[in-house]
Scaffold this motif. Structure first.
Motif, short mmCIF file in Angstrom:
data_model
loop_
_atom_site.label_atom_id
_atom_site.label_comp_id
_atom_site.label_asym_id
_atom_site.label_seq_id
_atom_site.Cartn_x
_atom_site.Cartn_y
_atom_site.Cartn_z
N ALA A 1 -42.93 -31.19 9.36
CA ALA A 1 -43.98 -31.61 8.43
C ALA A 1 -44.21 -33.11 8.54
N THR A 2 -45.41 -33.54 8.24
CA THR A 2 -45.74 -34.96 8.36
C THR A 2 -44.93 -35.82 7.39
N ASN A 3 -44.51 -35.23 6.28
CA ASN A 3 -43.71 -35.98 5.31
C ASN A 3 -42.22 -35.66 5.42
N ALA A 4 -41.81 -35.17 6.59
CA ALA A 4 -40.39 -34.86 6.80
C ALA A 4 -39.55 -36.13 6.72
N TYR A 5 -38.28 -35.93 6.42
CA TYR A 5 -37.35 -37.06 6.24
C TYR A 5 -36.28 -37.01 7.31
N PHE A 6 -36.02 -38.17 7.94
CA PHE A 6 -34.97 -38.31 8.94
C PHE A 6 -34.20 -39.60 8.68
N SER A 7 -32.89 -39.53 8.93
CA SER A 7 -32.05 -40.73 8.77
C SER A 7 -30.90 -40.65 9.75
N VAL A 8 -30.41 -41.84 10.15
CA VAL A 8 -29.24 -41.94 11.02
C VAL A 8 -28.26 -42.88 10.36
N THR A 9 -27.05 -42.40 10.12
CA THR A 9 -26.04 -43.18 9.39
C THR A 9 -24.87 -43.49 10.30
N ALA A 10 -24.45 -44.76 10.29
CA ALA A 10 -23.31 -45.22 11.09
C ALA A 10 -22.00 -44.80 10.41
N PRO A 11 -20.87 -44.90 11.11
CA PRO A 11 -19.58 -44.51 10.50
C PRO A 11 -19.29 -45.24 9.19
N GLY A 12 -19.72 -46.50 9.09
CA GLY A 12 -19.47 -47.25 7.86
C GLY A 12 -20.41 -46.93 6.72
N GLY A 13 -21.40 -46.08 6.95
CA GLY A 13 -22.33 -45.68 5.89
C GLY A 13 -23.67 -46.38 5.96
N ALA A 14 -23.83 -47.37 6.82
CA ALA A 14 -25.10 -48.10 6.91
C ALA A 14 -26.12 -47.27 7.69
N ARG A 15 -27.37 -47.31 7.25
CA ARG A 15 -28.43 -46.62 7.98
C ARG A 15 -28.96 -47.51 9.09
N VAL A 16 -29.19 -46.91 10.25
CA VAL A 16 -29.63 -47.68 11.42
C VAL A 16 -30.91 -47.08 12.01
N ASP A 17 -31.59 -46.23 11.26
CA ASP A 17 -32.79 -45.56 11.77
C ASP A 17 -34.06 -46.33 11.44
N ARG A 18 -35.04 -46.21 12.33
CA ARG A 18 -36.38 -46.71 12.10
C ARG A 18 -37.29 -45.53 11.77
N PRO A 19 -38.55 -45.79 11.36
CA PRO A 19 -39.46 -44.68 11.05
C PRO A 19 -39.64 -43.73 12.24
N TRP A 20 -39.60 -42.45 11.97
CA TRP A 20 -39.68 -41.43 13.01
C TRP A 20 -41.13 -41.11 13.35
N SER A 21 -41.31 -40.36 14.44
CA SER A 21 -42.64 -39.93 14.87
C SER A 21 -42.52 -38.62 15.64
N HIS A 22 -43.65 -37.89 15.74
CA HIS A 22 -43.67 -36.67 16.53
C HIS A 22 -43.63 -37.01 18.01
N GLY A 23 -42.83 -36.25 18.77
CA GLY A 23 -42.73 -36.46 20.20
C GLY A 23 -43.50 -35.41 20.99
N GLN A 24 -43.38 -35.48 22.30
CA GLN A 24 -44.05 -34.55 23.19
C GLN A 24 -43.28 -33.23 23.23
N PRO A 25 -43.96 -32.07 23.03
CA PRO A 25 -43.26 -30.78 23.11
C PRO A 25 -42.56 -30.61 24.44
N LYS A 26 -41.44 -29.91 24.40
CA LYS A 26 -40.61 -29.72 25.59
C LYS A 26 -40.07 -28.30 25.60
N ARG A 27 -39.96 -27.76 26.81
CA ARG A 27 -39.39 -26.42 26.94
C ARG A 27 -37.90 -26.47 26.62
N LEU A 28 -37.45 -25.54 25.79
CA LEU A 28 -36.06 -25.52 25.35
C LEU A 28 -35.14 -25.11 26.50
N ASP A 29 -33.93 -25.64 26.47
CA ASP A 29 -32.94 -25.24 27.47
C ASP A 29 -32.63 -23.75 27.36
N GLU A 30 -32.57 -23.26 26.13
CA GLU A 30 -32.35 -21.84 25.87
C GLU A 30 -33.30 -21.40 24.78
#
Length: 289
Positions: free
Chosen positions: A59-88
């Motif tokens: 969804a366009t309003n989906a939420y994503f975050s990346v957290t380091a071991p110490g608890g600090a967030r290190v993520d920037r704003p996300w975006s839709h990528g190019q579709p890709k064929r799944l490995d499986e």
């Protein structure tokens, strides 16, 4: 008895397998299919971004975050990528005419989450919250271990503090509402092998957690009933060993008294003195000759 118990065990195993195979739980749409890095993997070099691939566009309003071991967030704003064929390919289920029908998804739609810096080594966690085209919440996390070089935050860096959109958290679950025939015209359709999203038909059935298909439970019920019948039958059947015991004679077996046979072997004896009579002695002398 052992034979009946063996047959009963076979029935129980078959019934359990049937329950597992037939009573397939509803599978929500738009679930995570794969990620880069993969779940529980180890990363040895810093990555510019993470990619999480779903079976339909987040969804366009989906939420994503990346957290380091110490608890600090290190993520920037996300975006839709190019579709890709799944490995499986990934299998999800649609409720069609009262029964669950599997559908195979070959294409993944990524959400690209840039990583600003890698402050330390250890366990990183990427979390996501979205909603699928069928109204099902899509939540989860990807954990991986980072063993690469560390870096400092970029100049002027401010860790994000945003939280998931309240509209996502308050979105109606399929379990609290029956599936309707009027699906949103703008909702994303199941993924095609070519990786091109298509509009979903307004009358396409969607899985609901409250759906019930009586045929799913028919075979397991018959197997369980058969197992119960065999248990009762085995319990009422008399043991062959017990029959032999009841037919065994109760009286003591006939036998010859040891004392009587010993006396007879010694020959006739005098009634008064208890000593061998003359006739007995004569017979004994004749035997020795």
């Amino acid at each position: 008895m052992a034979r009946w118990l063996g047959q009963l065990l076979v029935l129980v195993v078959v019934a359990g397998a049937a329950l597992t195979a037939l009573a397939t739980p509803a599978s929500a749409h738009g679930q995570l299919a794969m990620s880069t890095p993969a779940k529980d993997s180890t990363v040895t070099e810093p990555l510019e971004s993470l990619a999480l691939y779903f079976t339909e566009k987040p969804a366009t309003n989906a939420y994503f975050s990346v957290t380091a071991p110490g608890g600090a967030r290190v993520d920037r704003p996300w975006s839709h990528g190019q579709p890709k064929r799944l490995d499986e390919p990934v299998t999800e289920y649609n409720l069609v005419d009262g029964s669950w029908q599997p559908k195979l998804y070959h294409t993944g739609f990524p959400a690209t989450v840039p990583v600003a810096y890698w402050p330390e080594q250890g366990l990183y966690v990427a979390r996501y919250v979205s909603v699928a085209s069928d109204g099902e919440k899509v939540t989860g996390e990807v954990r991986f271990t980072y063993r690469g070089g560390t870096s400092k935050p970029p100049k002027g860096w401010k860790a994000p503090t945003n939280e998931p959109d309240p509209a996502l958290l308050a979105h109606t679950e399929p379990s609290s509402a029956a599936p309707s025939a009027g699906a949103s015209a703008g909702a994303a359709a199941p993924v095609t092998p070519q990786g091109t999203p298509q509009a979903v038909s307004s009358d396409e059935p969607r899985p609901a957690a409250s759906g019930f298909d009586p045929s799913v439970w028919l075979l397991p019920a018959v197997l369980v009933a058969g197992a119960g019948f065999m248990v009762v039958r085995a319990a009422r059947r008399p043991s062959s060993r017990g029959t032999e015991v009841r037919r065994r004679p109760t009286g003591p077996p006939a036998s010859t008294s040891p004392g009587r046979s010993a006396s007879a072997s010694r020959g006739p004896r005098d009634a008064k003195t208890g000593k061998a009579s003359k006739a007995g002695k004569a017979a004994k002398s004749a035997r020795r000759r």
